[in-house]
Design a protein around this motif. Structure first.
Motif, PDB file in Angstrom:
ATOM      1  N   ALA A  23       1.170  -0.979  -0.158  1.00 21.43           N
ATOM      2  CA  ALA A  23       0.427   0.231   0.175  1.00 21.43           C
ATOM      3  C   ALA A  23       0.685   1.146  -0.036  1.00 21.43           C
ATOM      4  O   ALA A  23       1.225   1.403   1.003  1.00 21.43           O
ATOM      5  CB  ALA A  23      -0.824   0.240   1.337  1.00 21.43           C
ATOM      6  N   PRO A  24       0.259   2.312  -0.664  1.00 18.63           N
ATOM      7  CA  PRO A  24       1.250   3.241  -0.988  1.00 18.63           C
ATOM      8  C   PRO A  24       1.088   3.893   0.135  1.00 18.63           C
ATOM      9  O   PRO A  24       0.325   4.216   0.677  1.00 18.63           O
ATOM     10  CB  PRO A  24       1.355   4.183  -2.732  1.00 18.63           C
ATOM     11  N   GLU A  25       2.496   5.040   0.980  1.00 15.10           N
ATOM     12  CA  GLU A  25       2.206   5.640   1.863  1.00 15.10           C
ATOM     13  C   GLU A  25       1.009   6.786   1.620  1.00 15.10           C
ATOM     14  O   GLU A  25       1.896   7.578   0.201  1.00 15.10           O
ATOM     15  CB  GLU A  25       3.452   5.501   2.687  1.00 15.10           C
ATOM     16  N   SER A  26       0.775   7.173   3.052  1.00 15.46           N
ATOM     17  CA  SER A  26      -0.072   8.443   2.777  1.00 15.46           C
ATOM     18  C   SER A  26       1.296   9.062   2.462  1.00 15.46           C
ATOM     19  O   SER A  26       1.852   9.939   3.190  1.00 15.46           O
ATOM     20  CB  SER A  26      -0.996   8.474   3.719  1.00 15.46           C
ATOM     21  N   GLU A  61      12.707  11.416   1.567  1.00 12.38           N
ATOM     22  CA  GLU A  61      11.564  10.617   1.952  1.00 12.38           C
ATOM     23  C   GLU A  61      10.662  11.181   3.095  1.00 12.38           C
ATOM     24  O   GLU A  61      10.936  12.558   2.850  1.00 12.38           O
ATOM     25  CB  GLU A  61      12.558   9.670   3.162  1.00 12.38           C
ATOM     26  N   ARG A  62       9.610  11.056   2.952  1.00 11.35           N
ATOM     27  CA  ARG A  62       8.182  11.145   3.444  1.00 11.35           C
ATOM     28  C   ARG A  62       8.918  10.928   5.132  1.00 11.35           C
ATOM     29  O   ARG A  62       9.065  10.470   5.818  1.00 11.35           O
ATOM     30  CB  ARG A  62       7.295   9.891   3.150  1.00 11.35           C
ATOM     31  N   ALA A  63       8.388  11.647   5.550  1.00 13.92           N
ATOM     32  CA  ALA A  63       7.911  12.883   6.965  1.00 13.92           C
ATOM     33  C   ALA A  63       6.621  12.869   7.700  1.00 13.92           C
ATOM     34  O   ALA A  63       6.216  13.472   6.659  1.00 13.92           O
ATOM     35  CB  ALA A  63       9.429  13.954   7.097  1.00 13.92           C
ATOM     36  N   LEU A  64       6.510  13.182   8.726  1.00 13.77           N
ATOM     37  CA  LEU A  64       6.246  13.480  10.095  1.00 13.77           C
ATOM     38  C   LEU A  64       4.281  12.928   8.996  1.00 13.77           C
ATOM     39  O   LEU A  64       3.508  13.831   8.786  1.00 13.77           O
ATOM     40  CB  LEU A  64       5.750  15.428   9.414  1.00 13.77           C
ATOM     41  N   ASN A  65       4.570  11.596   9.161  1.00 15.09           N
ATOM     42  CA  ASN A  65       3.169  10.808   8.680  1.00 15.09           C
ATOM     43  C   ASN A  65       2.284  11.421   7.438  1.00 15.09           C
ATOM     44  O   ASN A  65       1.315  11.238   7.106  1.00 15.09           O
ATOM     45  CB  ASN A  65       2.494  11.081  10.119  1.00 15.09           C
ATOM     46  N   GLY A  66       3.830  12.634   6.219  1.00 13.55           N
ATOM     47  CA  GLY A  66       3.215  12.176   5.051  1.00 13.55           C
ATOM     48  C   GLY A  66       2.833  13.404   5.037  1.00 13.55           C
ATOM     49  O   GLY A  66       2.682  14.105   3.951  1.00 13.55           O
ATOM     50  N   THR A  67       3.087  14.214   5.328  1.00 13.19           N
ATOM     51  CA  THR A  67       2.711  16.109   5.894  1.00 13.19           C
ATOM     52  C   THR A  67       3.725  16.557   5.534  1.00 13.19           C
ATOM     53  O   THR A  67       3.871  18.198   5.382  1.00 13.19           O
ATOM     54  CB  THR A  67       1.901  16.296   7.542  1.00 13.19           C
TER      55      THR A  67
END
Length: 178
Positions: A23-26, A61-67
């Motif tokens: 599943a893609p990360e939000s 990289e994705r950070a802070l839950n995608g925010t």
């Protein structure tokens, strides 16, 4: 029966793990144009007028839950480096970022993505730069497995040619700090 149950539980766990990984990360909708860069490490030869080429490694990289999106980079195995945090400012309705460096200066800026051209344009204000640079404007584009970057600096009141690089994916490269 016990072995069959153990196999079923292991199969179920493996299936759940595979599903979660697939599943893609939000990511906040406003940062979606950055998704192609995320999770990748890039290696480029950084060119700047009058200076020798340097190897720049960056990891997105994705950070802070995608925010947010975080970029770490290092030049010549830690000779210089920095970290950028990109986020969507809801109040100002724009993609903003902060960049902190090992050289003691930092920047804050805004970026815009042009969906037609695929170009990510950025403008930033520079604080505490020892070389008299007070602003940077840059453009980045991703295509054919390459990330192309070019920049200009506002230095001592005049816009001058800054750095440029063509990056390719380098999964085994590492961002290093000394």
């Amino acid at each position: 029966m016990r072995n069959l149950l153990r196999v079923s539980v292991l199969g179920l766990l493996f299936g759940l793990i595979t599903t979660v990984q697939a599943a893609p990360e939000s990511l906040s909708a406003e940062l979606e144009p950055l998704r192609p860069y995320i999770g990748k490490t890039w290696r480029g030869l950084l060119s700047e007028p009058g200076k020798p080429e340097k190897v720049d490694i960056s990891h997105w990289e994705r950070a802070l839950n995608g925010t947010a999106v975080k970029i770490r980079h290092s030049v010549n195995q830690g000779e210089y480096g920095g970290e950028t945090t990109i986020f969507f400012d809801k109040k100002l309705q724009q993609i903003r970022y902060y960049y902190f460096t090992t050289a003691g200066f930092y920047t804050q800026g805004v970026m815009q993505f042009d969906a037609k051209t695929g170009v990510l344009a950025a403008q930033e204000q520079v604080e505490n730069n020892a070389n008299g640079i007070t602003a940077v404007r840059s453009s980045s584009s991703l295509g054919a497995g390459q990330l192309k970057v070019s920049a200009e600096y506002l230095q001592h009141g005049k816009w001058v040619l800054g750095h440029s690089a063509i990056y390719t994916e380098a999964p085994d490269a590492k961002v290093e700090f000394k």
